[in-house]
Write a protein that holds these residues in place. Structure first.
Motif, PDB file in Angstrom:
ATOM      1  N   GLY A 144      -0.376  -8.573   3.231  1.00  0.00           N
ATOM      2  CA  GLY A 144      -0.678  -7.420   2.068  1.00  0.00           C
ATOM      3  C   GLY A 144       0.547  -6.750   1.769  1.00  0.00           C
ATOM      4  O   GLY A 144       0.948  -6.401   0.617  1.00  0.00           O
TER       5      GLY A 144
ATOM      6  N   ALA B   6       2.694  -8.977  -0.259  1.00  0.00           N
ATOM      7  CA  ALA B   6       2.197  -9.067  -1.538  1.00  0.00           C
ATOM      8  C   ALA B   6       2.641  -7.629  -2.472  1.00  0.00           C
ATOM      9  O   ALA B   6       2.992  -7.868  -3.446  1.00  0.00           O
ATOM     10  CB  ALA B   6       0.627  -9.147  -1.644  1.00  0.00           C
ATOM     11  N   GLY B   7       2.626  -6.702  -1.726  1.00  0.00           N
ATOM     12  CA  GLY B   7       2.941  -5.276  -2.240  1.00  0.00           C
ATOM     13  C   GLY B   7       4.504  -5.296  -2.687  1.00  0.00           C
ATOM     14  O   GLY B   7       4.754  -4.821  -3.798  1.00  0.00           O
TER      15      GLY B   7
ATOM     16  N   ALA C 223       4.871  -7.510  -5.640  1.00  0.00           N
ATOM     17  CA  ALA C 223       4.262  -6.903  -6.994  1.00  0.00           C
ATOM     18  C   ALA C 223       5.281  -5.714  -7.247  1.00  0.00           C
ATOM     19  O   ALA C 223       5.460  -5.568  -8.549  1.00  0.00           O
ATOM     20  CB  ALA C 223       2.840  -6.075  -6.650  1.00  0.00           C
TER      21      ALA C 223
ATOM     22  N   CYS D 137      -7.337  -2.477  -6.017  1.00  0.00           N
ATOM     23  CA  CYS D 137      -7.464  -3.574  -4.894  1.00  0.00           C
ATOM     24  C   CYS D 137      -9.082  -3.751  -4.847  1.00  0.00           C
ATOM     25  O   CYS D 137      -9.906  -3.013  -4.497  1.00  0.00           O
ATOM     26  CB  CYS D 137      -7.070  -3.166  -3.450  1.00  0.00           C
TER      27      CYS D 137
ATOM     28  N   ARG E 204      -5.379  -5.964   4.218  1.00  0.00           N
ATOM     29  CA  ARG E 204      -4.750  -6.494   2.998  1.00  0.00           C
ATOM     30  C   ARG E 204      -4.571  -5.552   1.882  1.00  0.00           C
ATOM     31  O   ARG E 204      -3.330  -5.306   1.405  1.00  0.00           O
ATOM     32  CB  ARG E 204      -5.461  -7.606   2.397  1.00  0.00           C
ATOM     33  N   CYS E 205      -5.632  -4.688   1.663  1.00  0.00           N
ATOM     34  CA  CYS E 205      -5.322  -3.590   0.623  1.00  0.00           C
ATOM     35  C   CYS E 205      -4.417  -2.472   1.153  1.00  0.00           C
ATOM     36  O   CYS E 205      -3.510  -1.837   0.391  1.00  0.00           O
ATOM     37  CB  CYS E 205      -6.799  -2.972   0.196  1.00  0.00           C
TER      38      CYS E 205
ATOM     39  N   TYR F 148      -0.658  -3.893   1.069  1.00  0.00           N
ATOM     40  CA  TYR F 148      -0.234  -3.961  -0.517  1.00  0.00           C
ATOM     41  C   TYR F 148       0.167  -2.405  -0.686  1.00  0.00           C
ATOM     42  O   TYR F 148       1.339  -2.493  -1.515  1.00  0.00           O
ATOM     43  CB  TYR F 148      -1.480  -4.412  -1.242  1.00  0.00           C
TER      44      TYR F 148
ATOM     45  N   LEU G 244      -4.969  -6.439  -7.209  1.00  0.00           N
ATOM     46  CA  LEU G 244      -4.834  -7.358  -6.129  1.00  0.00           C
ATOM     47  C   LEU G 244      -6.542  -7.685  -5.753  1.00  0.00           C
ATOM     48  O   LEU G 244      -7.389  -6.731  -5.839  1.00  0.00           O
ATOM     49  CB  LEU G 244      -4.346  -6.771  -5.018  1.00  0.00           C
TER      50      LEU G 244
END
Length: 316
Positions: A143, A146-147, A150, A160, A173-174, A177, A217
């Motif tokens: 995550g 991914a953040g 992004a 999310c 994951r959130c 992120y 996401l």
């Protein structure tokens, strides 16, 4: 691919044929049971089923997949207890809720059953409950990556969509992120449920009420597919940044047509395949990799879709 994984795959290729030809003569007769937290409705796990089946065939071991039909973690704990009671040579299991599952998994280890944690959980948690190793994608780290990506692509405010709020590790994951973006998670994590129509309507309502959201996401096909529909309905497809965990038929189409910027591939096939191979080598020869195996994260973009598109939902 790490050098460790390359060696493992090479070893698998070398030993697979002897295992297949010697299957009837083998004295071991190993049995391995994979227990997941996934409900029957989540088709993403078909790749896991394919991975364990192919590995069992190649090494000449009996394999079985079990799961709680509704995704209930307490039910999963009972399934692990039942699996241990059948005295298999090894159990491969997810660790979707450490507090609920550590008891039955530790009990299996105490019975002398070899355990490998896959998919969810962490290497530290795997060690604490006495598992041999962890094969999967550290959720928070994925995550966070991914953040960061992004953020570099311009996301400043996000939603999310969490379709598995009851599984604490998925929410990491959130959280990762948000930290990767450098933004407080706050109320940005939506409890979407699993009903496609409900998810679509919740996403539409959230985006309508929060017009400053410029990034989404989703945490897998269950939440990604209805979100794709929502964005096509409100005209935001291709205009709002969209990243997702995991792959699937609709996700691949979304990456291809520009609705989705990228998918995070944790390689579920390897998460099921590698533990069977590792357990077979451990049982037969006493050899074991010295480290855990991170199967992800890897980012799949429009430029790298050929193999993914060919095998999505089967081996990818």
């Amino acid at each position: 691919m790490t050098s460790l994984m390359k060696k493992l795959v090479l070893a698998t290729a070398i030993v697979a044929a002897p295992f297949m030809t010697a299957q009837t003569a083998a004295a071991e007769g190993e049995k391995y049971i994979l227990v997941s937290h996934a409900p029957d409705s989540d088709s993403w796990w078909n790749t896991i089923k394919n991975g364990i089946a192919l590995a069992g065939e190649q090494v000449g071991a009996e394999v079985e997949y079990r799961n709680p039909p509704t995704g209930d973690i307490a039910d999963m704990a009972r399934i692990i207890e039942q699996a241990a009671a059948s005295q298999p040579d090894g159990i491969i299991t997810t660790l979707a809720d450490y507090d609920v599952l550590k008891g039955p998994i530790s009990a299996a280890v105490d019975q002398g059953i070899d355990v490998i944690i896959m998919n969810t959980g962490t290497p530290d948690q795997a060690r604490e409950i006495g598992a041999l190793m962890y094969v999967g994608q550290p959720e928070y780290d994925a995550g966070f990556a991914a953040g960061q990506r992004a953020k570099g692509e311009g996301v400043t405010n996000f939603l999310c969509v969490n379709h598995a709020i009851q599984q604490p590790t998925v929410g990491e994951r959130c959280r990762g992120y948000a930290d990767g973006l450098g933004i407080d998670l706050g109320n940005a994590m939506m409890d979407s449920g699993t009903d496609p129509s409900e998810i679509k309507n919740k996403v539409l309502a959230y985006l309508s009420a929060n017009p400053d959201v410029d990034g989404i996401l989703t945490l897998g096909p269950v939440s990604a597919d209805p979100t794709i529909s929502a964005l096509k309905e409100n005209g935001m497809a291709g205009d709002i940044h969209f990243g997702t965990f995991d792959l699937g038929e609709e996700i691949v189409k979304g990456i291809k047509d520009g609705t989705i910027n990228w998918g995070i591939d944790q390689q579920p096939f390897l998460q099921a395949y590698m533990p069977v191979v590792i357990l077979a080598n451990w049982d037969r020869y006493g050899v074991l990799p010295g480290n855990n195996i991170n199967s992800g994260p890897g980012f799949v973009t429009k430029d790298a879709l050929a193999k993914v598109e060919e095998f999505a939902g089967e081996y990818r």
